[in-house]
Design a protein around this motif. Structure first.
Motif, short mmCIF file in Angstrom:
data_model
loop_
_atom_site.label_atom_id
_atom_site.label_comp_id
_atom_site.label_asym_id
_atom_site.label_seq_id
_atom_site.Cartn_x
_atom_site.Cartn_y
_atom_site.Cartn_z
N VAL A 446 -2.26 -12.82 10.21
CA VAL A 446 -3.55 -13.47 10.41
C VAL A 446 -3.86 -13.57 11.90
O VAL A 446 -5.00 -13.31 12.36
N LYS A 447 -2.87 -13.94 12.69
CA LYS A 447 -3.06 -14.12 14.13
C LYS A 447 -3.44 -12.80 14.79
O LYS A 447 -4.33 -12.76 15.67
N GLU A 448 -2.81 -11.71 14.39
CA GLU A 448 -3.10 -10.41 14.97
C GLU A 448 -4.49 -9.91 14.58
O GLU A 448 -5.14 -9.17 15.34
N SER A 449 -4.97 -10.33 13.41
CA SER A 449 -6.29 -9.89 12.95
C SER A 449 -7.42 -10.58 13.70
O SER A 449 -8.56 -10.12 13.69
N GLY A 450 -7.10 -11.73 14.30
CA GLY A 450 -8.11 -12.43 15.07
C GLY A 450 -9.05 -13.28 14.24
O GLY A 450 -10.06 -13.77 14.77
N SER A 460 -0.85 -19.23 -0.36
CA SER A 460 -0.81 -19.32 -1.83
C SER A 460 -1.29 -18.07 -2.54
O SER A 460 -0.99 -17.88 -3.72
N LEU A 461 -2.03 -17.21 -1.84
CA LEU A 461 -2.56 -16.01 -2.50
C LEU A 461 -1.47 -14.95 -2.68
O LEU A 461 -0.50 -14.91 -1.92
N SER A 462 -1.67 -14.12 -3.67
CA SER A 462 -0.76 -12.98 -3.85
C SER A 462 -0.98 -12.00 -2.70
O SER A 462 -1.98 -12.09 -1.97
N ASP A 463 -0.03 -11.09 -2.52
CA ASP A 463 -0.17 -10.12 -1.43
C ASP A 463 -1.48 -9.35 -1.52
O ASP A 463 -2.18 -9.16 -0.51
N GLU A 464 -1.82 -8.93 -2.72
CA GLU A 464 -3.04 -8.15 -2.91
C GLU A 464 -4.28 -8.96 -2.53
O GLU A 464 -5.14 -8.49 -1.78
N ASP A 465 -4.36 -10.19 -3.04
CA ASP A 465 -5.53 -11.02 -2.75
C ASP A 465 -5.57 -11.45 -1.29
O ASP A 465 -6.64 -11.58 -0.69
N PHE A 466 -4.39 -11.67 -0.72
CA PHE A 466 -4.32 -12.06 0.68
C PHE A 466 -4.91 -10.97 1.59
O PHE A 466 -5.75 -11.25 2.47
N TYR A 467 -4.48 -9.75 1.37
CA TYR A 467 -4.96 -8.66 2.23
C TYR A 467 -6.42 -8.31 1.95
O TYR A 467 -7.15 -7.88 2.85
N LYS A 468 -6.88 -8.50 0.73
CA LYS A 468 -8.29 -8.30 0.43
C LYS A 468 -9.15 -9.31 1.19
O LYS A 468 -10.18 -8.96 1.77
N LEU A 469 -8.72 -10.59 1.14
CA LEU A 469 -9.45 -11.63 1.84
C LEU A 469 -9.43 -11.39 3.34
O LEU A 469 -10.47 -11.53 4.02
N LYS A 471 -9.16 -8.57 4.87
CA LYS A 471 -10.01 -7.41 5.17
C LYS A 471 -11.48 -7.81 5.21
O LYS A 471 -12.24 -7.38 6.09
N ARG A 472 -11.90 -8.68 4.26
CA ARG A 472 -13.29 -9.13 4.23
C ARG A 472 -13.61 -9.97 5.47
O ARG A 472 -14.68 -9.85 6.06
N LYS A 473 -12.67 -10.83 5.86
CA LYS A 473 -12.89 -11.68 7.03
C LYS A 473 -13.03 -10.84 8.29
O LYS A 473 -13.88 -11.09 9.16
N VAL A 474 -12.18 -9.81 8.44
CA VAL A 474 -12.22 -8.94 9.61
C VAL A 474 -13.52 -8.15 9.63
O VAL A 474 -14.18 -8.00 10.68
N LYS A 475 -13.94 -7.66 8.47
CA LYS A 475 -15.18 -6.90 8.37
C LYS A 475 -16.37 -7.75 8.74
O LYS A 475 -17.29 -7.32 9.45
N LYS A 476 -16.36 -9.02 8.25
CA LYS A 476 -17.46 -9.93 8.56
C LYS A 476 -17.50 -10.26 10.04
O LYS A 476 -18.57 -10.34 10.66
N LYS A 477 -16.31 -10.44 10.63
CA LYS A 477 -16.24 -10.75 12.05
C LYS A 477 -16.78 -9.60 12.87
O LYS A 477 -17.53 -9.81 13.85
#
Length: 481
Positions: A446-450, A460-469, A471-477
């Motif tokens: 998370v820290k590296e993604s900014g 608490s999220l699964s690996d799949e849901d964590f990386y999906k979320l 990815k969406r946050k990075v795209k929105k940023k």
């Protein structure tokens, strides 16, 4: 009190019995040193009938009597460690309980039939209850210093006749213990080509010989359980419930007494009783594997624990879930564990029923050694008692963690995560995740993604849901940039 007498290992055995106040009958019989017999003096013609009673049966029954006495002490509020220490001082009283069994079930010995666990309990528990009624808080001291008069002897009536029960004599416990121990050693010799049938049977189930020896060492009565009459029927019943064959050795190791319980008279009725209390009958395999001792407790103990859960405020549905998920709750002393823990949670503003329904295992912990240190830890970090109460309500398992090994290192890492302290109040489950394998790994990503995620989202999220979320946050940023 019955006029019982124990004879020792001498060749000459004396039988005493008073027919009246002025005449006492005395019969002297001599037998070979190796022959030990059970004597019963008949009142009608003063004749003596001799019936062989195998020492191994007497030893097994003595172990059962000790188990009943130990269980009775814990049910009276004594913790298990104290009860175990106290048992070392009660050998004479255990001998007395054996004589009680011989009196109540004399006809069973005459035909040579072994007593079942329910029969032993039915004879001894009401008898022990009488001790409590008569001696009150001093009853443990009375047992320890036995023989002092427990029930007043009727010696005032000079013309009172004694029954055959009054002159019941059995082989001394020391002798048959020695014999059975010798037999056990022979049975446990790995070089012996002919192992006992029940040992062979258990080995076929996958139980290691050394494990079998350890079970017998801790619970000698198990060495004398009948294979066809006790062990095999219970094992087959457990298999029919859906318990894996590979799990049977672990169950027997945890609670060998389970194999001494009658299916029809005790085990099945106890299961039905527990189902009425809310245990999910579809999950018996898991329940028994988790805590096989559950089926060996008395109905009164089971009901007392359930009544306390209702007293705490749990619903019938919640009680059923607790018994199914954490059957070991039955083993917790109400006065030494459940009630003090309930009072403690009340004192810091936590509804104990909420913690019990979600994390019942916490009620097996010490208030002083486990619960208070956790509360003090968070108070020292600047939280208010109301914050700690919220954390406990949301994640009661936090009280099962070590302060030094779990809470402190995770707290120190949390300070580097740039979250406000209130984040832990919202998500105390943070302390339930692995620091090295989950917390650090996820947060570094998370820290590296900014971007910034809630602590709950990070962990608490699964690996799949964590990386999906993520990815969406990075795209929105990036889109906003």
């Amino acid at each position: 009190m019955k006029a019982f007498t124990l004879f020792g290992p001498s060749d000459t055995i004396l039988l005493f019995g008073a027919a009246s106040s002025s005449v006492s009958s005395r019969t002297q019989l001599s037998f070979p040193q190796t022959q030990r017999l059970l004597f019963c003096r008949a009142e009608t013609d003063a004749s003596v009938s001799l019936v062989n009673v195998p020492p191994n049966l007497l030893l097994a029954e003595r172990e059962e009597a000790k188990a009943v006495l130990r269980m009775f002490l814990t049910n009276q509020g004594m913790n298990r460690l104290t009860a175990a220490r106290k048992m070392k001082k009660l050998d004479r009283f255990v001998d007395h309980l054996m004589l009680r069994l011989h009196t109540v079930y004399k006809t069973r010995y005459l035909v040579g039939r072994e007593l079942t666990t329910p029969e032993i309990r039915d004879a001894l528990i009401p008898y022990l209850d009488e001790f409590v009624e008569e001696h009150g808080d001093n009853f443990v001291e009375v047992l320890e210093y036995f023989p002092i008069p427990i029930v007043k002897e009727n010696n005032t009536n000079a013309n009172t006749n004694t029954s055959d029960d009054d002159n019941y004599v059995v082989e001394s416990s020391e002798e048959f213990v020695q014999k059975a121990t010798s037999h056990s050693r022979a049975s446990n010799n790995t070089e012996t080509p002919n192992l006992p049938p029940h040992v062979v049977y258990l080995e076929e189930l996958g139980m290691e010989l050394e494990v079998i020896k350890e079970v017998i060492r801790k619970f000698p009565a198990f060495a004398y359980y009948s294979l066809e009459g006790k062990i095999k029927p219970v094992v087959e019943f457990l298999l029919d419930l859906g318990i894996s064959k590979s799990d049977i050795p672990a169950i027997i190791t945890k609670r060998p007494q389970l194999c001494g319980i009658s299916l029809t008279e005790n085990l099945i009725p106890t299961m039905a009783f527990l189902e009425d209390l809310g245990v999910d009958k579809k999950k018996w395999a898991k329940v028994i594997y988790r805590f096989p001792a559950l089926l060996t407790y008395s109905r009164s103990k089971l009901q007392a624990t359930v009544d306390f859960l209702y007293e705490m405020g749990l619903s019938p549905q919640d009680v059923g879930k607790v018994l199914t998920r954490c059957p070991s709750i039955i083993s917790y002393s109400i006065d030494e564990k459940l009630r003090p823990t309930s009072h403690y949670f009340d004192s810091i503003g936590v509804n104990p029923a909420v913690v019990m329904s979600r994390y019942p295992q916490v009620f097996g912990l010490s208030v002083e050694a486990s619960l208070k240190p956790v509360t003090d830890f968070f108070m020292q970090k600047g939280y208010h008692v109301a914050d700690v109460a919220l954390m406990a309500s949301r994640y009661g398992a936090i009280y099962s963690f070590s302060v030094e090994d779990n809470l402190l290192p995770k707290w120190e890492y949390f300070l580097s995560m740039e979250y406000p302290k209130t984040e832990l109040v919202k998500f105390p489950q943070y302390f339930g995740y692995s620091l090295e394998e989950r917390i650090k790994v996820r947060y570094e990503v998370v820290k590296e993604s900014g971007v910034r995620l809630l602590l709950n989202q990070v962990l608490s999220l699964s690996d799949e849901d964590f990386y999906k979320l993520l990815k969406r946050k990075v795209k929105k940023k990036n889109a906003c940039a």
